[in-house]
Design a protein around this motif. Structure first.
Motif, PDB file in Angstrom:
ATOM      1  N   UNK A  34       0.795  -1.212   0.000  1.00 20.22           N
ATOM      2  CA  UNK A  34       0.000   0.000   0.000  1.00 20.22           C
ATOM      3  C   UNK A  34       0.833   1.269   0.000  1.00 20.22           C
ATOM      4  N   UNK A  35       2.124   1.114   0.257  1.00 17.60           N
ATOM      5  CA  UNK A  35       3.003   2.281   0.353  1.00 17.60           C
ATOM      6  C   UNK A  35       3.189   2.940  -1.010  1.00 17.60           C
ATOM      7  N   UNK A  36       2.906   4.238  -1.102  1.00 13.95           N
ATOM      8  CA  UNK A  36       2.931   4.890  -2.419  1.00 13.95           C
ATOM      9  C   UNK A  36       4.271   4.782  -3.133  1.00 13.95           C
ATOM     10  N   UNK A  37       5.387   4.944  -2.410  1.00 11.29           N
ATOM     11  CA  UNK A  37       6.669   4.921  -3.127  1.00 11.29           C
ATOM     12  C   UNK A  37       6.995   3.508  -3.589  1.00 11.29           C
ATOM     13  N   UNK A  38       6.559   2.530  -2.811  1.00  8.78           N
ATOM     14  CA  UNK A  38       6.757   1.148  -3.261  1.00  8.78           C
ATOM     15  C   UNK A  38       5.933   0.908  -4.518  1.00  8.78           C
ATOM     16  N   UNK A  39       4.708   1.417  -4.481  1.00  9.10           N
ATOM     17  CA  UNK A  39       3.837   1.227  -5.655  1.00  9.10           C
ATOM     18  C   UNK A  39       4.502   1.804  -6.896  1.00  9.10           C
ATOM     19  N   UNK A  40       5.121   2.967  -6.732  1.00  9.71           N
ATOM     20  CA  UNK A  40       5.733   3.595  -7.885  1.00  9.71           C
ATOM     21  C   UNK A  40       6.975   2.817  -8.352  1.00  9.71           C
ATOM     22  N   UNK A  80       8.160  -0.347  -7.463  1.00 11.85           N
ATOM     23  CA  UNK A  80       8.195  -1.794  -7.684  1.00 11.85           C
ATOM     24  C   UNK A  80       6.940  -2.362  -8.330  1.00 11.85           C
ATOM     25  N   UNK A  81       5.827  -1.702  -8.136  1.00  6.13           N
ATOM     26  CA  UNK A  81       4.600  -2.310  -8.626  1.00  6.13           C
ATOM     27  C   UNK A  81       4.128  -1.675  -9.931  1.00  6.13           C
ATOM     28  N   UNK A  82       4.731  -0.561 -10.257  1.00  5.98           N
ATOM     29  CA  UNK A  82       4.464   0.022 -11.570  1.00  5.98           C
ATOM     30  C   UNK A  82       3.118   0.712 -11.683  1.00  5.98           C
ATOM     31  N   UNK A  83       2.587   1.221 -10.542  1.00  2.00           N
ATOM     32  CA  UNK A  83       1.393   2.063 -10.654  1.00  2.00           C
ATOM     33  C   UNK A  83       1.253   2.998  -9.470  1.00  2.00           C
TER      34      UNK A  83
END
Ligand SMILES: Nc1ncnc2c1ncn2[C@@H]1O[C@H](COP(=O)(O)OP(=O)(O)OP(=O)(O)O)[C@@H](O)[C@H]1O
Ligand SMILES: [Mg+2]
Lengths: 238, 290, 320
Positions: A227-233, A235-238
């Motif tokens: 759920x972490x925004x920077x992780x989403x950006x 590693x998760x690509x969104x």
């Protein structure tokens, strides 16, 4: 829940090149912990450090309450840590069946071993079909299955997996992850999963760590991490 | 024809000796990628131990077994004490260590047992019990013993878990450790086994060649030739190669050039074969996917 | 450079300060140094294991002996012929050998070493080689008017040839050819990709190695005035490889340390134990490998680097 593996203040180096510094990490018993990070971050090195192979290690590693740092690789394996290394590391001149026999080499319970042959062949029917084939001639996906199956034959308490999805078609990756989930659920086998495919890994895992250039930068429940925004950006690509 | 058959069979008999040594060399080579140049001298030294035991009144087969135990222990000892410290040393340094062991054991044997040539007993009857004179009884017995040893060794590697673990450790040491195999112990075991196999070759060859410190140096070369001819990464091939070298050597000596040059001719033929099959006749060539 | 000059000055002075037999021994050291260098070019720089260089040493020696006794040639004129003969022999042997690697090549060269004495004894060529007896010939004297005894003269003559050979060899290895030879050792596929004709270079390296070894054999024959099959056994070939590794694989100056070992350690071992000198020799070999697995030169480099970490960097910079 208690930790099956606890790592504290771990440094690791290849010769003079320091790769990990002050790593703290713990793995819940019976859970799946994902380790995410960019290429060259030190994920493989961390798994090697746990097994004391190829790297020089300083710091504390405890497995089920006993210190294992400084022990020989083979004795760490005997304690119940199975390692599916990157690049799979199968015995390429030996047959599938011989590879599996070697997985069970340290076990003395013949009956249990026979059952486990059945078990891994049920998980990976392809391996049963090809049990006499030389491992080196298996396809990439089949070799990955063999590497996992061989580690399972050890009946490890903790399974270390280094990018099991590497180079495999999405269907096969799905299949392997499904099987890993099943094994974890049915047998309560703890796992430390290194993955590039963060989506899949965070789906499967209950905990996750993020490693950047040899340092742990984040750790916690998988749901929180994803759920972490920077992780989403990143590693998760969104 | 009779004479030819005789030469052929007796070539097979000596070939068995070469095959044993070839097998010992291949075992070490597979695990360490080195050729143990001292393997022949270790076998020679073990044969002296057998000789000493027999002289002391120990029954032949008891001396035989005791010698194998000694040779096994010696192999383990050398691996653990002399070779382990150089396991990470540059390739050629290890070659030199093997050469050092070669001269040490050769010299020690000369010092302890003198350079006088000694006769060595054969356990087999003097008179042929099979009504044929193609082969002497010792040659027949020797062939049988080598055959038994080879079959035992292959069965060990093929059918036991320990044998499988040794093969695994030789092939992929890192993966072996990950499944709990102690690679160091497997290396020591391999060195011990190779030592014992070599000792059998030495004991069987001694009644024919007579016992002296240089007895095995020629056999080492033929064994190496056999291993290379058959394919150094294939134990079966190497053993077969050893037998072929025995036959080749015997026939070349009898029919082509006489004993003076038979060694050179045999080697020439082998090298010629290698030019067409650079990794031996039965060398492994499987496609390994990575 | 300064070091080389000092060593050379020392080498020139040597025959005037030590006694007769010692002079002979040091002459042999120079001789072995050339042979060890030759083996190192093949094994150390090109990565082809050379267990049979004794054969080329023998060819060089016999060429000299035969030319001097049958053709009445002066000793110094025979050396270039020995060199040429050995180059051709080595090149021809290298042609088939280049298909072989590792243990296969080891056996092939090993076989060459084993077969050499047998072939030299062969009665079909006895009228040339003198069979088992070999050939004995006269000791060359110092040219008239040179105030040296023949031992001193031979020593200086050998020193002269040694200097020539090492200058030639070192230049060869430093140049394009040398880079190709080394590239083939390090990565044959990449070398071929760079357009290096690996087969040609490998055979050439065999030839060059044989040439050096042959010159050493020629000098050895002149110094001892005697050749016979039993002087060229397997042990000689093994000594060369021992010299290579003791001195330092793929080093130029290592050849001298290796040659010192080859010449003096057997004597030394004999003094320690008359009963089992070779056991001492073998133990010393192993001890050397424990103490300096990268050879004498490897150890020296390690020490220099410990004392002055910048040394290697400066040295490389100086080359450019
Ligand atoms: N055997 C080695 N010797 C020297 N350095 C190494 C070795 N193995 C890895 N490294 C270095 O250590 C660092 C971490 O490598 P590591 O293999 O642990 O990364 P990784 O996180 O597994 O990367 P990837 O996702 O690409 O597998 C890298 O900089 C790498 O170059
Ligand atoms: Mg990795």
């Amino acid at each position: 829940m208690s930790a099956i593996l606890a790592i504290a203040k771990l440094d690791a180096a290849y010769g003079e090149t320091k790769v990990l510094s002050q790593v703290d990490l713990s793995i819940e018993e019976g859970g799946i912990t994902a380790l995410l990070g960019a290429n060259g971050a030190g994920k493989t090195t961390l798994l090697r450090a746990i097994c004391n192979m190829m790297v020089k290690v300083r710091g504390e590693i405890s497995f089920m309450g006993t210190r294992i740092d400084g022990r020989a690789t083979e004795s760490i394996a005997r304690l119940g840590i199975g390692h599916v290394p990157d690049g799979r590391g199968t015995f390429s001149h030996l047959s599938v069946e011989e590879n599996l026999r070697l997985g069970a080499y340290t076990r003395r319970d013949r009956k249990g071993v026979a059952d486990d042959f059945e078990r891994v062949y049920t998980y990976f029917p392809r391996l049963r079909e090809r049990h006499l084939q030389q491992a080196g001639t298996l396809s990439g996906g089949e070799q990955q299955m063999l590497a996992i199956a061989r580690a399972l034959m050890m009946r490890p308490k903790l399974l270390l997996l280094d990018e099991p999805s590497f180079g495999l078609a999405p269907v096969i990756v799905q299949e392997i992850f499904r099987i890993l989930g099943a094994i974890n659920r049915d047998e309560k086998m703890s796992m430390l999963l290194v993955e590039q495919n963060a989506n899949l890994a965070l789906d499967l895992a209950d905990h996750a760590y993020l490693i950047e250039t040899g340092e742990i930068v984040m750790g916690g429940e998988a749901a929180v991490i994803s759920g972490n925004p920077s992780v989403r950006r990143a590693y998760l690509g969104y | 024809m009779q004479a030819f058959l005789h030469q052929l069979l007796s070539g097979i008999a000596t070939g068995g000796i070469y095959a044993s040594l070839a097998l010992a060399l291949v075992m070490i080579h597979q695990a360490t990628h080195h050729i143990n140049f001292a393997q022949g001298e270790l076998a020679m030294f073990a044969t002296y131990i057998a000789w000493t035991l027999v002289q002391a009144g120990v029954p032949y087969w008891a001396a035989f077994v005791l010698t194998l135990v000694f040779a096994f222990a010696l192999g383990v000892f050398l691996q653990n004490v002399v070779l382990r410290p150089v396991q990470n040393a540059p390739f050629f340094s290890v070659v030199i260590v093997f050469i050092g062991l070669l001269v040490i054991f050769n010299s020690l044997a000369g010092w302890i047992f003198t350079y006088t040539v000694k006769t060595f007993p054969s356990p087999f009857p003097i008179r042929a019990w099979y009504g044929s004179n193609y082969l002497s009884p010792h040659e027949v017995g020797m062939t049988a013993v080598t055959l038994v040893v080879l079959v035992l060794v292959f069965a060990f590697f093929r059918f036991t878990n320990l044998g499988l673990a040794m093969r695994g450790a030789a092939q992929n040491p890192a993966a072996s450790r990950l499944v709990g195999i102690s690679v160091g112990r497997m290396l020591a075991l391999g060195a011990g086994l190779a030592g014992a196999i070599g000792a059998v070759a030495g004991i069987m060859a001694a009644p024919i060649l007579y016992l002296e410190p240089n007895m095995m140096s020629g056999i080492l070369l033929y064994g190496l030739a056999g291993a290379v001819l058959g394919g150094i990464d294939n134990p079966w091939g190497a053993a077969l190669g050893g037998v072929m070298v025995g036959v080749l050597e015997n026939l070349a000596g009898a029919y082509v050039v006489g004993t003076e040059l038979k060694l050179s001719v045999a080697l020439l033929v082998i090298i010629f074969v290698l030019l067409f099959k650079p990794s031996g006749l039965f060398g492994r060539s499987i496609v390994v996917r990575v | 450079m300064l070091g080389i000059m000092a060593a050379l000055a020392l080498a020139v002075a040597l025959p005037f300060v030590v006694s007769g037999y010692r002079v002979f021994q040091f002459t042999m050291v120079l001789d072995y140094a050339i042979a060890v260098f030759g083996a190192n070019i093949l094994t150390g720089y090109n990565g082809q294991i050379a267990l049979g260089n004794g054969a080329f040493y023998a060819i060089g020696a016999y060429t000299v002996a035969i030319l001097m006794t049958h053709a009445g040639m002066p000793y110094w004129a025979t050396i270039p012929i020995a060199a040429g003969t050995c180059f051709v022999a080595g090149f021809l042997f290298g042609l088939p050998a280049l298909r072989l690697e590792g243990p296969y090549l080891a056996l092939t060269t090993f076989a060459l070493a084993v077969a050499t004495p047998q072939l030299l004894k062969y009665h079909g060529i006895e009228s040339w080689t003198g069979g088992v007896q070999g050939i004995l010939f006269d000791k060359p004297d110092a040219p008239a008017g040179v105030p040296l005894n023949s031992d001193q003269f031979l020593y200086l003559f050998c020193l002269f040839v040694t200097v020539i050979m090492f200058v030639l060899g070192a230049n060869l290895l430093r140049g394009r050819t040398g880079r190709a030879i080394i590239a083939i050792r390090d990565n044959p596929t990449a070398a071929a990709g760079m357009g290096i004709d690996t087969s040609l270079y490998k055979s050439l390296t065999f030839g060059v190695s044989a040439l050096f070894t042959g010159v050493a054999g020629a000098l050895g024959a002149i110094v001892t005035q005697f050749v016979s099959p039993d002087s060229f056994t397997l042990f000689l070939s093994i000594s060369f490889i021992v010299g290579v590794v003791i001195g330092g694989v793929a080093t130029v100056s290592g050849a001298f340390f290796g040659a010192l070992f080859v010449e003096f350690v057997p004597n030394y071992a004999d003094q320690i134990s008359k009963a089992a000198p070779w056991a001492i020799y073998g133990a010393l070999l192993i001890a050397f490998m424990y103490a300096m697995p990268t050879g004498v030169v490897g150890l020296l480099r390690l020490i220099v680097r410990r004392i002055d970490p910048q040394w290697a960097i400066r040295k490389d910079a100086g080359k450019q």
